[in-house]
Each structure stands twice: as C-alpha cells, then as structure tokens.
Design a protein around this motif. Structure first.
Motif: not given
Length: 121
Positions: A105, A107-108, A111-112
């Motif tokens: 996770y 990458p998520e 991004e956040a």
C-alpha cells in the motif's frame, strides 16, 4: 471471560511489549534473522541505514526480551551469531503481514501524502 492484559490500560505491561515490537529497528532485525542466524556485520549490511550503535542497542533489547539469542562461537578470530528464539520466531507471522501491507500500500499512502502536501519519511 476477561483478558489478563489490556494494552489500552496505562499501566499494563503489554504496552512494554508493543513498544519493543514497535521500536524503529525491531521489525528489520527480526525480519533479517528470519531465514538464518547472522553475524553483526551481516545484519548491518542487510539492514541499510542502521548505525552500529543502534543495531547493538536493538540486539541487546531483543536479547533481554528473549526474542534473539547471541552465540559466541569458539573460533579464532572470535565470532558471534544472532538468531531468533522460538519466541522471536512467533513474531514473524504478524511482522511479515505488516511488511507485506506496507510494501503493497505504499503507492496509495504516497498519493494521499502528495495530495496533503506531505512526503513519506
């Protein structure tokens, strides 16, 4: 039936256990020792970014808690190996699950953080 320990209670000794597991370098040392015993220099090479002082402190703390064993090999020159104890091995399942989650996770999370104007440390 009530549990003997409650990590949410301020005086519960299970908090000490979670503090050790959550210490910055613990997950790296336990994960590095998952497959085989290692010498200090091997651990230092595998765990990028850890200083010798901090690695020594982490290994000593894990020994004190019974998670890692230290074996002095009767050789010349002297050699010391570190290995997970059976108690330390019992940590591998939850720590590997946490590592897998982080690697899956990231990458998520990045991004956040990008959207929030922050960067991942």
């Amino acid at each position: 039936m009530s549990k003997a320990y409650d990590v949410m209670a301020a005086t519960c000794p299970s908090r000490t256990v979670l503090n050790r597991i959550g210490a910055r370098w613990t997950i790296f040392v336990v994960t590095a020792l998952a497959d085989r015993p290692m010498r200090f220099s091997q651990l230092k090479a595998q765990i990028q970014g850890v200083t010798p002082k901090v690695l020594t402190e982490t290994l000593r703390a894990l020994q004190t808690d019974g998670l890692v064993s230290r074996t002095d090999c009767e050789e010349n020159p002297p050699r010391v190996e570190y290995a997970l104890t059976s108690l330390g091995r019992s940590l591998l399942v939850p720590l590997c699950a946490l590592r897998d989650w982080a690697e899956t996770y990231v990458p998520e999370i990045q991004e956040a953080q990008r959207r929030a104007g922050c960067a991942l440390d």
